[in-house]
Scaffold this active site. Sequence first.
Site, short mmCIF file in Angstrom:
data_model
loop_
_atom_site.label_atom_id
_atom_site.label_comp_id
_atom_site.label_asym_id
_atom_site.label_seq_id
_atom_site.Cartn_x
_atom_site.Cartn_y
_atom_site.Cartn_z
N HIS A 1 0.85 62.71 90.50
CA HIS A 1 -0.14 63.63 89.92
C HIS A 1 -1.57 63.21 90.20
CE1 HIS A 1 3.15 65.58 87.91
NE2 HIS A 1 3.49 64.49 87.27
N HIS B 1 5.83 70.22 86.78
CA HIS B 1 7.14 69.87 87.33
C HIS B 1 7.99 71.11 87.52
CE1 HIS B 1 5.58 66.75 84.56
NE2 HIS B 1 5.71 66.01 85.63
#
Lengths: 331, 331
Positions: free
Chosen positions: A56, A218
């Site tokens: 991320h 996700h």
Amino acid sequence: MPRIMNNPDDIVDEMLNGFLKAHADIVEATDNKRVVKAKNIPADKVGVVTGGGSGHKPAFIGYVGKNLCDAAAVGEICSSPTAAAFLDSFKAADQGQGVACLYGNYSGDNMNVKMAVKMAKKQGITVKTVVANDDVASAPKEQCEKRRGVAGEVLMWKVGGAKAAKGGNLDEVIAAAQKAIDNTRSVGIGLAPCTLPAVGHPNFEIKPGTMEVGIGHHGEPGIAVCKLENAAEMAKRMVDVVVPDYPFEAGDEVVALVSGLGATPVMELYVLYDEIECLLKEKGIHVYRPYVGNYFTSMEMMGATLTLMKLDDELKELIDTPANSMGLKQN
Amino acid sequence: MPRIMNNPDDIVDEMLNGFLKAHADIVEATDNKRVVKAKNIPADKVGVVTGGGSGHKPAFIGYVGKNLCDAAAVGEICSSPTAAAFLDSFKAADQGQGVACLYGNYSGDNMNVKMAVKMAKKQGITVKTVVANDDVASAPKEQCEKRRGVAGEVLMWKVGGAKAAKGGNLDEVIAAAQKAIDNTRSVGIGLAPCTLPAVGHPNFEIKPGTMEVGIGHHGEPGIAVCKLENAAEMAKRMVDVVVPDYPFEAGDEVVALVSGLGATPVMELYVLYDEIECLLKEKGIHVYRPYVGNYFTSMEMMGATLTLMKLDDELKELIDTPANSMGLKQN
């Protein structure tokens, strides 16, 4: 997905090696190889810690630095760090004034942080937590404790880190970070999925020609799948989700953070921000400080997120405080 | 390619609108909508200008700011700015001490800069140029005047901008920027192509499972197409192209800049940098300052570039000078 990697099982360790070499002026390694700490943490301040899965960037280790987080626990790709990594992050950050652990609302992180907080207590370290839940699309407002944390976490770290740097005690740091996230709402639009390096194909789908409003980092399901729209329409969708939820109103001053999800060119984020700023202006909402760039991504996912935070005088001062990390440099 | 845009013909104008709003503390608009200038240019300094096609963020406008470029001319996607835009950039940057135009070796840019320099002369503005040619793979060393400029341009702007900020006269700024690029070598590896927004499909090909060593930002042909390799092998290929060309030698201190080409996750750039740093260390080459991130991209192209610059005392001082722009913030 053509990647620059060796054995996918080693990607997090190797990434950390490169990260520590590239930013040796800001961060340093610890005995726990899954914990990154800031260099030269001032004595006697409240420690600020975060942590989360890898993939991320800049989150999470990119927000370890001056006037931001003091340490971060590093998980595998899209997986929570272990309780041991959180515990060692607390130890790395603790200067005897307690630790504020500011993290996002995901089940693995919740579980591991809770265990680590208990273990820390036994070792004499007081840890209090703020759990980010800024993602409007992840649950109805009445169940906001179920909402996920997304790019609003960056503002929580900015505010909490600045409060600690200015000498706030643990309760003051926690209160400021909690206010930051309470005043913050986010939504994402996904245009193309990402692939876990060890898996080799996307673990969720965004069909070509479509987009998913409210999708998580996700691939967690969003609130609408529709045909790919233009930037003006996307901006309107985002503003129409975020603004009424808080609600942000005429006369409000806000931080507006537009983050890419990874592979969307930064050029397009500016096109989107231009539309968003116009829509907010029409509503009488003033952007006090914009952030536009890749602040919280999901590898090579395409799309963007919008985050708004309502400001008051305290939050303005904390948002304006200089900061220096890989992901956020501000004079 | 799912994009965040409206009419593709408007993408550059709309990007500029958003960019100017997002970075109003650093840059401002000019009468020519294809020229971005720095805010609060100090009086009496040499002006520093660059320019190039759009789609390469942070290049080129992302390097307009404090102690960097004073103005940039903005072209269409992957197309040179017009001569008029370069001329207006010179005017925007000129403080009566002349202008250093530091740009990359592409035929369109060469032509338009030359025309603009002539027009500026007629208007009493002295402009001298440095043409970046750091891309080793684009021509043999004996024909280095044919080599393209790539990510090494960032270091040329850093050095030239700092020299001007420190009060260097026009010849001194030009000499420093020329030394910077003369001491710099780059190579790229492409893993996946990018798409022009108005065209809708890639205008060059990188076959899945292959990679192209030495490919340019616009798909210009490289020196080898081979099967996709791992990070260690890619690092070795890059080092083996760049190091012997200058040549960099044991005892040298260098800047190492690893830039993503756009869509490659930053995580992977750290994996690559870790390998590169090890290889350089084995050769006795010391990385004095690393830069790892997206410094010069090509929309959603995948892959990375390696740039090395040999340092001396002057270049160290100029590289260490603080800077503040969208693409480069350094304390």
